[in-house]
Design an enzyme around this catalytic site. Structure first.
Site, PDB file in Angstrom:
ATOM      1  N   CYS B  84      66.716   4.832  16.064  1.00  0.00           N
ATOM      2  CA  CYS B  84      65.248   4.785  16.094  1.00  0.00           C
ATOM      3  C   CYS B  84      64.703   4.788  17.516  1.00  0.00           C
ATOM      4  O   CYS B  84      63.493   4.913  17.718  1.00  0.00           O
ATOM      5  CB  CYS B  84      64.744   3.553  15.355  1.00  0.00           C
ATOM      6  SG  CYS B  84      65.691   3.170  13.886  1.00  0.00           S
ATOM      7  N   HIS B 334      56.934   5.972  10.709  1.00  0.00           N
ATOM      8  CA  HIS B 334      58.140   5.895  11.537  1.00  0.00           C
ATOM      9  C   HIS B 334      59.040   7.116  11.318  1.00  0.00           C
ATOM     10  O   HIS B 334      60.054   7.028  10.635  1.00  0.00           O
ATOM     11  CB  HIS B 334      58.885   4.596  11.210  1.00  0.00           C
ATOM     12  CG  HIS B 334      60.130   4.359  12.018  1.00  0.00           C
ATOM     13  ND1 HIS B 334      60.323   4.861  13.295  1.00  0.00           N
ATOM     14  CD2 HIS B 334      61.262   3.658  11.723  1.00  0.00           C
ATOM     15  CE1 HIS B 334      61.509   4.474  13.736  1.00  0.00           C
ATOM     16  NE2 HIS B 334      62.104   3.763  12.805  1.00  0.00           N
TER      17      HIS B 334
END
Ligand code: ZN
Lengths: 124, 388
Positions: B84, B334
């Site tokens: 991420c 996200h």
């Protein structure tokens, strides 16, 4: 698939001969490993794992990966064995009865979906 | 050492675009950044591109040259991957490249395509950021990992699901006016608490959504900006990175994120600021508990104090130091490999005054961004400052 080092470590747990790797400074780690992750020592020796550990944190998983769909909900826990912690699927206990501090022992189980062995923790 | 300025930024709408290819998403963000910067394509010397799971989502490896081509660039291109934190790392390397004098102009950003996969495959894809032997085989999911950290935090410092719900409510409030956000829907604490459990103690409203999207920035040296008369009032004045053991079980402490502390210490020293100078923060709230760990790692709160910050109204839009005015990962969305770049894009807009939520921080001089990989085995922090 075989994973040399890790497979033998699971074998040992299944035979009641659980071990961890101890460096000459007393740090614990798990195989496969060539160097102590804490101090860089190359002197790693197989040392008996304490017979029991205590659950330090856990989660009841309601949405698992595809390999675990059949087990939902299941509990993944991290237990403190002193020199190392182990992450395992907690079995033989109702998810509602799990608490931090629960005494557990390691065992080898099987993921029925994949046939892979996995580390299991059971109340002791 | 050359100063680094943000000459242009671009984002796609974050959300569900299951039919759109990765290359088309990235091209949209990159072309928007290029257009805003006014920098001709021939001047762009490198592409630093972040992506996490393109191999799973599109069966596409070797993405960076493909993305350069899609963005109309003829330059060397490299993919950065730290789960991420992929795009945050791409930005960091761009900053370092410009500072070193190696290049005057670098395009950095990232992309993730996710909603073309079903939930099970996304869950599996995200889980691979954890340790395959010691975590994934034992059923650890991405929400499960943060649930383990949340319980460890609660055990150590106290805190409740209600504290976490206030973070979700705040970030949905902030996303409401953000045109790029996935959710434009306010929620209540009760709604968050009533949502289905995903991995106890985290429920669906503690988790970021699954998102498609891309981010891009044109970063230039001070010299290049001055020479070409660019309107680029925001500078990246600090960058820092930290690392930790991949598996949670091997961390010294599961109720804090030392990798982010290291990244913050380095970035703050680099920019010569202290936590007290920070006017706004964009942090990596993949789960509500992650925002708590982030604001403590940045030094905005002592360990154990961050849990109540949103509930006390200190990190809300009208609070002392607003956190995630963009809506954060929770409500802006996200797209894993694009997120770190989008945080720098959003902070740039907030500081320039052209973000819909800029009026919450009209006098802000200093903003920080915090981007984390997996359970924060990798972390990158940037400090941004605006000419006033
Ligand atoms: Zn050692």
């Amino acid at each position: 698939m075989s994973d040399e080092g890790f497979d033998e470590w699971l074998d040992a747990i299944g035979e009641g001969e659980a071990f961890y790797l101890e460096c000459d400074e007393g740090h614990g780690s798990l195989p496969p490993r060539r160097i102590c992750p804490h101090c860089g020592s190359f002197e790693l020796s197989e040392t008996p794992l304490p017979a029991s550990g205590t659950v330090e944190t856990f989660t009841t998983v309601y949405v698992g990966t595809p390999d675990f769909t059949d087990e939902e909900p299941y509990v993944t826990a991290i237990a403190d064995f002193g020199p190392v912690r182990l992450t395992g699927v907690l079995r033989d206990v109702d998810p509602d009865d799990v608490e931090v501090g629960l005494t557990v022992e390691p065992d080898v189980g099987r993921n029925e979906a994949t046939g892979d062995r996995l580390l299991v923790l059971r109340p002791r | 050492m050359a100063g680094v300025r943000v000459a242009g930024v671009g984002l796609t709408q974050f959300g569900r675009h299951p039919e759109r290819t990765g290359r088309d998403l990235f091209a949209e963000a990159a072309l928007a950044a290029r257009e805003e910067s006014g920098v001709p394509s021939d001047d762009i010397e490198e592409l630093n591109f972040g992506n996490y799971m393109g191999v799973l989502a599109e069966r596409q490896g070797h993405m960076a040259p493909l993305m350069a081509e899609a963005a109309g660039l003829d330059c060397p291109a490299t993919r950065y991957e730290d789960a991420c934190a992929s795009a945050g790392m791409a930005v960091r390397e761009a900053v370092r490249t410009v500072r070193s004098g190696e290049s005057d102009v670098v395009l950095a950003g990232g992309l993730e395509r996710m909603t073309n996969l079903d939930t099970a495959d996304v869950t599996e894809g995200l889980a691979t950021a954890a340790d395959e032997l010691f975590e994934i085989r034992q059923g650890m999911t991405f929400p499960g990992a943060y649930a383990l950290m949340a319980r460890a935090y609660f055990e150590r410092y106290g805190g409740s699901r209600e504290d976490l719900a206030h973070i979700a409510v705040k970030n949905h409030d902030n996303a409401f006016e953000n045109e790029y956000a996935q959710f434009h829907r306010k929620i209540t604490v009760e709604e968050a608490l009533d949502a289905p459990m995903v991995a106890d103690p985290l429920g669906l409203m503690d988790a970021c959504p699954v998102t498609d999207g891309a981010s891009a920035l044109v970063l230039v040296s001070d010299e290049y900006a001055a020479e070409h008369g660019l309107d680029a009032p925001v500078s990246v004045t600090g960058t820092g990175q930290g690392g930790d053991n991949l598996a949670l079980q091997d961390r010294r402490d599961m109720a804090s994120t030392p990798a982010a502390e290291k990244a913050a210490d380095e970035a703050f020293a680099d920019a010569d600021i202290s936590p007290g100078d920070v006017d706004a923060a964009e942090v990596h709230d993949c789960f509500t508990i992650a925002e708590v760990l982030a604001i403590e790692s940045l030094g905005l709160y002592e360990r154990g104090e961050g849990i109540g910050a949103a509930r006390r109204g200190e990190t809300t839009a009208d609070g002392d130091v607003p956190v995630n005015l963009s809506g954060g990962l929770k409500a802006k969305g996200h797209p894993v490999g694009a997120t770190g770049g989008s945080q720098v894009v959003e902070m740039t807009r907030l500081l320039r005054g052209d973000h819909p939520n800029s009026d919450a921080v009209p006098d802000a001089d200093v903003g920080v961004t915090h981007n984390a990989g997996g359970t924060v085995a990798s972390a990158v922090v940037h400090v941004l400052e605006v000419d006033r």
